[in-house]
Design a protein around this motif. Structure first.
Motif, PDB file in Angstrom:
ATOM      1  N   ARG A 110     -10.130   7.526  -4.205  1.00  0.00           N
ATOM      2  CA  ARG A 110      -8.805   7.898  -3.682  1.00  0.00           C
ATOM      3  C   ARG A 110      -8.576   7.282  -2.306  1.00  0.00           C
ATOM      4  O   ARG A 110      -7.484   6.798  -2.002  1.00  0.00           O
ATOM      5  CB  ARG A 110      -8.670   9.419  -3.613  1.00  0.00           C
ATOM      6  CG  ARG A 110      -7.343   9.912  -3.042  1.00  0.00           C
ATOM      7  CD  ARG A 110      -6.183   9.530  -3.956  1.00  0.00           C
ATOM      8  NE  ARG A 110      -4.881   9.753  -3.411  1.00  0.00           N
ATOM      9  CZ  ARG A 110      -4.091  10.782  -3.688  1.00  0.00           C
ATOM     10  NH1 ARG A 110      -4.512  11.736  -4.489  1.00  0.00           N
ATOM     11  NH2 ARG A 110      -2.895  10.870  -3.184  1.00  0.00           N
ATOM     12  N   ALA A 111      -9.598   7.285  -1.467  1.00  0.00           N
ATOM     13  CA  ALA A 111      -9.460   6.697  -0.137  1.00  0.00           C
ATOM     14  C   ALA A 111      -9.177   5.197  -0.219  1.00  0.00           C
ATOM     15  O   ALA A 111      -8.313   4.681   0.498  1.00  0.00           O
ATOM     16  CB  ALA A 111     -10.716   6.965   0.691  1.00  0.00           C
ATOM     17  N   LEU A 112      -9.881   4.496  -1.101  1.00  0.00           N
ATOM     18  CA  LEU A 112      -9.635   3.065  -1.300  1.00  0.00           C
ATOM     19  C   LEU A 112      -8.213   2.833  -1.805  1.00  0.00           C
ATOM     20  O   LEU A 112      -7.480   1.972  -1.300  1.00  0.00           O
ATOM     21  CB  LEU A 112     -10.648   2.482  -2.284  1.00  0.00           C
ATOM     22  CG  LEU A 112     -12.059   2.269  -1.764  1.00  0.00           C
ATOM     23  CD1 LEU A 112     -13.039   2.090  -2.926  1.00  0.00           C
ATOM     24  CD2 LEU A 112     -12.115   1.070  -0.825  1.00  0.00           C
ATOM     25  N   HIS A 113      -7.826   3.581  -2.822  1.00  0.00           N
ATOM     26  CA  HIS A 113      -6.497   3.518  -3.423  1.00  0.00           C
ATOM     27  C   HIS A 113      -5.424   3.686  -2.351  1.00  0.00           C
ATOM     28  O   HIS A 113      -4.510   2.868  -2.212  1.00  0.00           O
ATOM     29  CB  HIS A 113      -6.414   4.620  -4.489  1.00  0.00           C
ATOM     30  CG  HIS A 113      -5.072   4.890  -5.053  1.00  0.00           C
ATOM     31  ND1 HIS A 113      -4.178   5.770  -4.465  1.00  0.00           N
ATOM     32  CD2 HIS A 113      -4.476   4.438  -6.175  1.00  0.00           C
ATOM     33  CE1 HIS A 113      -3.094   5.841  -5.207  1.00  0.00           C
ATOM     34  NE2 HIS A 113      -3.241   5.042  -6.247  1.00  0.00           N
ATOM     35  N   ASP A 114      -5.537   4.753  -1.574  1.00  0.00           N
ATOM     36  CA  ASP A 114      -4.517   5.049  -0.570  1.00  0.00           C
ATOM     37  C   ASP A 114      -4.491   4.008   0.544  1.00  0.00           C
ATOM     38  O   ASP A 114      -3.424   3.606   0.994  1.00  0.00           O
ATOM     39  CB  ASP A 114      -4.736   6.445   0.013  1.00  0.00           C
ATOM     40  CG  ASP A 114      -4.441   7.558  -1.001  1.00  0.00           C
ATOM     41  OD1 ASP A 114      -3.934   7.263  -2.112  1.00  0.00           O
ATOM     42  OD2 ASP A 114      -4.724   8.716  -0.671  1.00  0.00           O
ATOM     43  N   LYS A 115      -5.649   3.573   0.980  1.00  0.00           N
ATOM     44  CA  LYS A 115      -5.716   2.575   2.056  1.00  0.00           C
ATOM     45  C   LYS A 115      -4.998   1.289   1.645  1.00  0.00           C
ATOM     46  O   LYS A 115      -4.213   0.726   2.414  1.00  0.00           O
ATOM     47  CB  LYS A 115      -7.177   2.280   2.406  1.00  0.00           C
ATOM     48  CG  LYS A 115      -7.372   1.264   3.489  1.00  0.00           C
ATOM     49  CD  LYS A 115      -7.071   1.839   4.842  1.00  0.00           C
ATOM     50  CE  LYS A 115      -7.477   0.867   5.942  1.00  0.00           C
ATOM     51  NZ  LYS A 115      -7.075   1.332   7.241  1.00  0.00           N
ATOM     52  N   LEU A 116      -5.255   0.829   0.426  1.00  0.00           N
ATOM     53  CA  LEU A 116      -4.616  -0.400  -0.045  1.00  0.00           C
ATOM     54  C   LEU A 116      -3.122  -0.197  -0.271  1.00  0.00           C
ATOM     55  O   LEU A 116      -2.294  -0.948   0.249  1.00  0.00           O
ATOM     56  CB  LEU A 116      -5.288  -0.907  -1.318  1.00  0.00           C
ATOM     57  CG  LEU A 116      -4.731  -2.201  -1.904  1.00  0.00           C
ATOM     58  CD1 LEU A 116      -4.876  -3.356  -0.916  1.00  0.00           C
ATOM     59  CD2 LEU A 116      -5.423  -2.535  -3.210  1.00  0.00           C
ATOM     60  N   LEU A 117      -2.749   0.816  -1.034  1.00  0.00           N
ATOM     61  CA  LEU A 117      -1.340   0.969  -1.407  1.00  0.00           C
ATOM     62  C   LEU A 117      -0.457   1.402  -0.245  1.00  0.00           C
ATOM     63  O   LEU A 117       0.717   1.021  -0.195  1.00  0.00           O
ATOM     64  CB  LEU A 117      -1.199   1.932  -2.579  1.00  0.00           C
ATOM     65  CG  LEU A 117      -1.779   1.419  -3.889  1.00  0.00           C
ATOM     66  CD1 LEU A 117      -1.504   2.410  -5.014  1.00  0.00           C
ATOM     67  CD2 LEU A 117      -1.263   0.041  -4.253  1.00  0.00           C
ATOM     68  N   ASN A 118      -0.991   2.178   0.686  1.00  0.00           N
ATOM     69  CA  ASN A 118      -0.171   2.610   1.823  1.00  0.00           C
ATOM     70  C   ASN A 118       0.140   1.469   2.785  1.00  0.00           C
ATOM     71  O   ASN A 118       0.995   1.612   3.648  1.00  0.00           O
ATOM     72  CB  ASN A 118      -0.833   3.769   2.561  1.00  0.00           C
ATOM     73  CG  ASN A 118      -0.791   5.052   1.751  1.00  0.00           C
ATOM     74  OD1 ASN A 118      -0.003   5.185   0.810  1.00  0.00           O
ATOM     75  ND2 ASN A 118      -1.640   5.992   2.094  1.00  0.00           N
ATOM     76  N   SER A 119      -0.528   0.351   2.617  1.00  0.00           N
ATOM     77  CA  SER A 119      -0.261  -0.809   3.474  1.00  0.00           C
ATOM     78  C   SER A 119       0.737  -1.782   2.838  1.00  0.00           C
ATOM     79  O   SER A 119       1.101  -2.776   3.462  1.00  0.00           O
ATOM     80  CB  SER A 119      -1.571  -1.560   3.755  1.00  0.00           C
ATOM     81  OG  SER A 119      -2.023  -2.233   2.590  1.00  0.00           O
TER      82      SER A 119
END
Length: 171
Positions: A110-119
C-alpha cells in the motif's frame, strides 16, 4: 529488479508457468523501460535495513497504446473508443507492485502504491490483475480500484487479466 521479482513471485515462479519465469519477466521489464518510454516511466523502490524490499512502476499511456489493444469492456463502459482514447497524459498504467515474501502483510504494498500514484498528474490509472489472485484483488478493491473489463496482452504465454481503473488524487 530480478532479485526483487524472484523474492516476490516465489510461488508463481515455482509453478513453472513460462509467463512467470524470471527471464520472461526481465524481457518484459526491458521493454517497459525502453528509451521510447524513458520520459513517461516512473518507479518507486522500498528499502528496509538497506536491502531492497519491494518496488512498483508504470508509465503514462501514449496515444494508440497497446495496453487497450485486446481490451474487452464490461457493460459499464458505454463507448469503448472514448474510454480507450489516450492523449499521452490521461492514463497511468500501473504495471507492477512487488513486495518480497519476507515483508508481505506489513503495509509495504500500500505504501508503494500510494507513493507512486500520489505523485502522478494523470486523470486515472489502470492495472491488470489475474482474476484468481484473491489477495491482490482484495487489496486493489480496498484501495478504490474497480473492474472495467478483461484483456489478454500480446506477450507470449500471457494469461487473461481483469482490467481495473482508479481515478487519481490530483485529477
Amino acid at each position: 529488479m530480478a532479485d526483487i521479482y524472484c523474492r516476490s513471485y516465489v510461488d508463481a515462479i515455482a509453478s513453472g508457468d513460462p509467463f512467470d519465469s524470471p527471464d520472461e519477466f526481465m524481457h518484459r521489464f526491458d521493454s517497459y523501460t525502453s528509451p521510447a518510454r524513458a520520459s513517461v516511466f516512473a518507479m518507486v523502490i522500498a528499502y528496509l535495513d538497506g536491502k531492497p524490499a519491494g518496488q512498483t512502476w508504470g508509465w503514462t499511456l501514449s496515444p494508440k497504446a497497446a495496453w487497450w489493444k485486446n481490451f474487452q469492456p464490461d457493460n459499464t463502459i458505454t463507448d469503448r473508443d472514448v474510454f480507450t482514447d489516450e492523449d499521452g497524459a490521461r492514463t497511468f498504467a500501473l504495471s507492477e507492485i512487488m513486495v518480497c515474501a519476507e515483508h508481505t502483510g506489513h503495509g509495504l504494498a500500500r505504501a508503494l502504491h500510494d507513493k507512486l500514484l500520489n505523485s502522478r498528474c494523470e486523470q486515472r490509472s489502470t492495472l491488470l490483475v489475474e482474476p484468481n489472485n484473491d489477495r491482490a484483488y482484495r487489496a486493489y478493491r480496498n484501495w478504490g480500484w474497480i473492474r472495467v473489463g478483461i484483456t489478454k496482452p500480446s506477450w507470449p504465454d500471457a494469461p487473461t487479466f481483469d482490467v481495473l481503473i482508479r481515478e487519481l488524487p490530483l485529477a
